[in-house]
Motif scaffolding. Structure first.
Motif, short mmCIF file in Angstrom:
data_model
loop_
_atom_site.label_atom_id
_atom_site.label_comp_id
_atom_site.label_asym_id
_atom_site.label_seq_id
_atom_site.Cartn_x
_atom_site.Cartn_y
_atom_site.Cartn_z
N SER A 141 -2.15 1.44 15.49
CA SER A 141 -1.32 1.64 14.50
C SER A 141 -0.12 1.80 14.17
O SER A 141 0.32 0.96 13.12
N LEU A 142 0.46 1.66 15.05
CA LEU A 142 2.25 1.94 14.93
C LEU A 142 2.76 0.23 15.15
O LEU A 142 3.77 0.07 14.72
N SER A 143 2.00 -1.35 15.95
CA SER A 143 1.91 -2.33 15.81
C SER A 143 1.62 -2.09 14.35
O SER A 143 3.11 -3.52 13.69
N ASN A 144 1.20 -2.24 13.57
CA ASN A 144 0.68 -2.86 12.06
C ASN A 144 1.99 -2.92 11.60
O ASN A 144 2.20 -3.05 10.61
N LYS A 149 11.64 -12.39 8.56
CA LYS A 149 11.87 -12.04 8.28
C LYS A 149 11.74 -10.90 6.93
O LYS A 149 10.90 -11.79 6.55
N GLY A 150 12.17 -9.96 7.25
CA GLY A 150 11.70 -8.73 6.31
C GLY A 150 10.17 -8.04 7.09
O GLY A 150 9.78 -8.97 7.48
N PRO A 151 10.19 -7.22 5.98
CA PRO A 151 9.08 -6.72 6.89
C PRO A 151 7.43 -7.03 6.18
O PRO A 151 6.36 -7.20 7.38
N GLY A 152 7.10 -8.50 4.94
CA GLY A 152 6.10 -9.28 5.15
C GLY A 152 5.08 -8.60 4.37
O GLY A 152 5.29 -7.40 4.46
N PRO A 153 4.35 -9.40 4.29
CA PRO A 153 3.03 -9.01 4.05
C PRO A 153 1.83 -7.34 4.70
O PRO A 153 2.24 -7.39 5.87
N LYS A 154 1.79 -6.33 4.22
CA LYS A 154 0.59 -5.30 5.35
C LYS A 154 -0.46 -6.05 6.14
O LYS A 154 -0.95 -7.29 5.48
N LYS A 155 -0.49 -5.65 7.50
CA LYS A 155 -1.40 -6.65 8.20
C LYS A 155 -1.66 -5.26 9.75
O LYS A 155 -1.37 -4.70 9.33
N THR A 156 -2.92 -6.17 9.52
CA THR A 156 -4.11 -5.38 10.19
C THR A 156 -4.08 -5.61 12.22
O THR A 156 -4.79 -6.90 12.42
N ASN A 157 -2.76 -5.80 13.07
CA ASN A 157 -2.98 -6.30 13.96
C ASN A 157 -4.51 -5.88 14.85
O ASN A 157 -5.25 -4.51 15.18
N LYS A 158 -5.15 -6.95 15.91
CA LYS A 158 -6.34 -6.57 16.32
C LYS A 158 -6.05 -6.82 18.29
O LYS A 158 -5.42 -7.70 18.16
N ILE A 159 -6.80 -6.33 18.03
CA ILE A 159 -6.89 -5.99 20.27
C ILE A 159 -8.14 -6.24 20.72
O ILE A 159 -9.46 -6.75 19.54
N ARG A 160 -8.97 -7.18 21.58
CA ARG A 160 -10.25 -7.22 21.83
C ARG A 160 -10.70 -6.34 22.26
O ARG A 160 -12.32 -5.82 21.97
#
Length: 394
Positions: free
Chosen positions: A238-241, A249-260
């Protein structure tokens, strides 16, 4: 084991009425849950196999033709992960990419390259045998991000023709689950979390498959530890998101990072399927690594995490070799474990793998005369060959 759920939609119409509303247009099919190891060749690292020439020569000198031939078979086909444990070892990635591309051209088979990312500041907070080069008190986290993670990510990003399975920071989060009573681990906790979260955010590429380290069954597999471990892993993902990937540059769009998924038993000696249940496992449902994966899986799913595993079987102890689970250093007698395979008889396990390259010492402990951590110990690797699982020579 936990069966993979599937959704089947059945549409039936007993009659059609003119005034009936039209059927909804089907949306895109959900993405398939594909095992990244399936259909690929596990990369054989020539840097490791070259070290076994010493082992081959030792057996030849002893007149042991059987084990000398076994060494040659190991050199030809056994896959091990490539460790990147210091900034000076980032070139190991370049060497692995070059060798994997050559293997693909030679064989015509797609390669999956196993890498280990292992250089957190204040590393190995509870033991010290594998303490790293970075200290948080000396701007270690900043250097980790800029001088280690950034070039690491750039190198794998530049090789989209290969697949990578990357294990993130062995032992780190396990220490945060069970060893917070140790002052050094408590101090290192926020550094570990932020460091691994940055690694996840920096390695979000389609050809990269991330496996967070989940220690092993004898460490986190106890009933009280399973939910705590899953929550710790979820916290870091969750922290990685909230972390911007390198170059943005900048925070960018909200994202959900994935791990396998998760890697277990890294550099340890637990069997995947124990033929003999050791006495020290009596009170645990995670008495071998297959049972540990199955025990941890529902807690991961409850936290919204993927329940997929790879399990290190590079070294497996023989029955009776240990008196307690806490013995982890150059355990003997031991042998090379089952050959890497996706045939695991456990639906949550992607593959058995060899993450720890056999022959590299755990430290100056355990086996008599063992050298410092990471140094080659040929007497020990000879034992691994002699006691190897039969699948290694099949």
């Amino acid at each position: 084991m936990r069966p993979v759920a599937s959704l089947v939609t059945a549409l039936s119409a007993a009659s059609v009425v003119a005034a009936a509303p039209p059927l909804p247009v089907p949306g895109p099919a959900p993405p398939k849950d594909v095992n990244p190891f399936q259909g690929k060749t596990h990369f054989v690292d020539p840097a490791w196999t070259a070290k076994l020439d010493q082992t081959y020569a030792a057996f030849k000198q002893q007149g042991d033709k059987v084990n000398a031939e076994r060494v040659r078979k190991i050199q030809k086909s056994m896959s091990t992960f490539v460790w990147v444990s210091r900034m000076s070892e980032l070139s190991n990635i370049d060497n692995a990419i070059k060798a994997a591309r050559q293997a693909r051209l030679r064989t015509g088979k797609k390669q999956i390259v196993g890498l280990v990312l292992y250089n957190l500041p204040d590393r190995d907070c509870s033991a010290g045998e594998s303490a790293g080069e970075l200290k948080s008190s000396e701007k270690g986290l900043e250097r980790y991000k800029k001088e280690f993670l950034k070039p690491y990510a750039e190198k794998v990003a530049a090789a989209p023709d290969l697949d990578f399975a990357i294990v993130l920071e062995p032992d780190s989060l396990g220490n945060l689950v069970t060893n917070m009573g140790i002052e050094f681990c408590a101090q290192a906790a926020p550094v570990y979390r932020e460091g691994i979260a940055n690694a996840i955010a920096s390695l979000q590429f389609p050809h990269v498959h991330l496996y967070m380290d989940a220690a092993h069954g004898g460490w986190l597999g106890w009933n009280d530890n399973l939910p705590l471990a899953a929550k710790e892993f979820a916290t870091v993902v969750s922290l990685s998101n909230n972390i911007t990937a390198f170059g943005a540059k900048g925070p960018g769009p909200k994202k959900t990072n994935k791990i396998r998924g998760f890697a277990t038993n890294v550099s340890n000696y637990n069997p995947f399927n124990a033929l003999v249940r050791e006495n020290y496992t009596e009170w645990s449902n995670s008495w071998d690594e297959s049972h540990y994966a199955s025990s941890l899986a529902p807690f991961l799913e409850a936290e919204g995490l993927p329940a997929h595993f790879i399990v290190d079987q590079g070294r497996v102890h023989l029955p009776g070799a240990r008196k307690e689970w806490g013995e982890w250093c150059n355990v003997a007698p031991a042998g090379f474990g089952p050959a890497p395979t996706t045939t695991t008889n456990n639906t949550v396990v992607d593959s058995l793998v060899w993450i720890k390259p056999g022959g590299e010492s755990d430290g100056q402990c355990g086996f008599p005369g063992a050298p410092r951590a990471g140094a080659w110990h040929d007497e020990y690797v000879q034992m691994l060959v002699q006691n190897a699982d039969p699948s290694v020579y099949a």
